[in-house]
Design a protein around this motif. Structure first.
Motif, PDB file in Angstrom:
ATOM      1  N   ALA A  76       0.828  -1.203   0.000  1.00  0.00           N
ATOM      2  CA  ALA A  76       0.000   0.000   0.000  1.00  0.00           C
ATOM      3  C   ALA A  76       0.862   1.252   0.000  1.00  0.00           C
ATOM      4  O   ALA A  76       0.540   2.247  -0.660  1.00  0.00           O
ATOM      5  CB  ALA A  76      -0.934   0.000   1.208  1.00  0.00           C
ATOM      6  N   ALA A  77       1.965   1.217   0.726  1.00  0.00           N
ATOM      7  CA  ALA A  77       2.845   2.390   0.791  1.00  0.00           C
ATOM      8  C   ALA A  77       3.507   2.677  -0.550  1.00  0.00           C
ATOM      9  O   ALA A  77       3.769   3.835  -0.882  1.00  0.00           O
ATOM     10  CB  ALA A  77       3.896   2.187   1.876  1.00  0.00           C
ATOM     11  N   THR A  78       3.753   1.624  -1.330  1.00  0.00           N
ATOM     12  CA  THR A  78       4.374   1.828  -2.647  1.00  0.00           C
ATOM     13  C   THR A  78       3.357   2.147  -3.728  1.00  0.00           C
ATOM     14  O   THR A  78       3.735   2.510  -4.842  1.00  0.00           O
ATOM     15  CB  THR A  78       5.189   0.588  -3.066  1.00  0.00           C
ATOM     16  N   ASP A  79       2.081   2.003  -3.431  1.00  0.00           N
ATOM     17  CA  ASP A  79       1.011   2.296  -4.394  1.00  0.00           C
ATOM     18  C   ASP A  79      -0.023   3.196  -3.722  1.00  0.00           C
ATOM     19  O   ASP A  79      -1.212   2.892  -3.682  1.00  0.00           O
ATOM     20  CB  ASP A  79       0.381   0.974  -4.856  1.00  0.00           C
ATOM     21  N   GLN A  82      -3.876   4.544  -4.611  1.00  0.00           N
ATOM     22  CA  GLN A  82      -5.089   3.723  -4.530  1.00  0.00           C
ATOM     23  C   GLN A  82      -5.940   4.173  -3.339  1.00  0.00           C
ATOM     24  O   GLN A  82      -5.418   4.515  -2.287  1.00  0.00           O
ATOM     25  CB  GLN A  82      -4.734   2.237  -4.344  1.00  0.00           C
ATOM     26  N   ALA A  83      -7.248   4.144  -3.509  1.00  0.00           N
ATOM     27  CA  ALA A  83      -8.158   4.571  -2.438  1.00  0.00           C
ATOM     28  C   ALA A  83      -8.057   3.682  -1.203  1.00  0.00           C
ATOM     29  O   ALA A  83      -8.298   4.131  -0.079  1.00  0.00           O
ATOM     30  CB  ALA A  83      -9.594   4.574  -2.955  1.00  0.00           C
ATOM     31  N   SER A  84      -7.686   2.422  -1.390  1.00  0.00           N
ATOM     32  CA  SER A  84      -7.605   1.489  -0.264  1.00  0.00           C
ATOM     33  C   SER A  84      -6.287   1.574   0.509  1.00  0.00           C
ATOM     34  O   SER A  84      -6.186   1.027   1.610  1.00  0.00           O
ATOM     35  CB  SER A  84      -7.803   0.065  -0.764  1.00  0.00           C
ATOM     36  N   SER A  85      -5.290   2.250  -0.033  1.00  0.00           N
ATOM     37  CA  SER A  85      -3.960   2.265   0.584  1.00  0.00           C
ATOM     38  C   SER A  85      -3.947   2.763   2.027  1.00  0.00           C
ATOM     39  O   SER A  85      -3.360   2.108   2.900  1.00  0.00           O
ATOM     40  CB  SER A  85      -2.980   3.068  -0.270  1.00  0.00           C
ATOM     41  N   PRO A  86      -4.576   3.909   2.345  1.00  0.00           N
ATOM     42  CA  PRO A  86      -4.551   4.350   3.751  1.00  0.00           C
ATOM     43  C   PRO A  86      -5.207   3.343   4.703  1.00  0.00           C
ATOM     44  O   PRO A  86      -4.748   3.156   5.832  1.00  0.00           O
ATOM     45  CB  PRO A  86      -5.331   5.666   3.738  1.00  0.00           C
TER      46      PRO A  86
END
Length: 133
Positions: A76-79, A82-86
Motif C-alpha cells: 500500500a505504501a508503494t502504491d 489507490q483509495a484502499s492504501s490508507p
C-alpha cells in the motif's frame, strides 16, 4: 487493487478476525473461569493453556497474519494513489502493534508464573488478567 492484493487483504482480514475472536473469548470467559478455580488449579490450567497454544494452527494464524499485514503495508505504501492504501496501512499497522507487544512470550506469560501466594510479588488475579490481555 490487484487480484493478489485483494486475496492478501482477504486472508489478513480473516486471520485478524480469528485472532480477535480468540482474544475476545479468552478475555470474556476463559479468564473468568480460571479466576473461579483455586489458585493452584488456576495456575496449572493457565500453564497448560500456554503449552497447548504453541501449535502450528495458532502460530501460523498469529504470525502469518502479521506477515500478511506487513506485506500489505509495504504494498500500500508503494502504491499510495489507490483509495484502499490508507486503510491497508492503518489496519496492518494496528495489527502489528497489537500483536507485537514488548516481551511477548506465549509460553511464559504472567499467569504461568502464578498469582497470589504463588507469585513473587503476590499479584492478584486481576493483575494477572490485565497482564494477559
Amino acid at each position: 487493487m490487484t487480484d493478489v492484493a485483494t486475496l492478501l487483504t482477504f486472508l489478513a482480514a480473516l486471520g485478524s478476525g480469528l485472532i480477535a475472536g480468540l482474544f475476545f473469548a479468552f478475555s470474556s470467559f476463559v479468564m473468568q473461569a480460571l479466576a473461579r478455580l483455586p489458585s493452584d488449579q488456576g495456575v496449572a490450567a493457565m500453564q497448560a493453556i500456554n503449552r497447548v497454544v504453541i501449535n502450528p494452527v495458532f502460530l501460523g494464524t498469529f504470525f502469518g497474519t502479521a506477515l500478511l499485514c506487513a506485506v500489505l503495508v509495504l504494498m500500500a505504501a508503494t502504491d499510495w494513489h489507490q483509495a484502499s492504501s490508507p486503510w491497508l496501512v492503518a489496519g496492518g499497522v494496528l495489527y502489528l502493534i497489537a500483536s507485537g507487544k514488548a516481551g511477548f512470550d506465549v509460553s511464559a506469560g504472567f499467569a504461568s508464573n502464578g498469582y497470589g501466594e504463588h507469585s513473587p510479588g503476590r499479584y492478584g488475579m486481576f493483575a494477572a488478567l490485565l497482564t494477559e490481555i
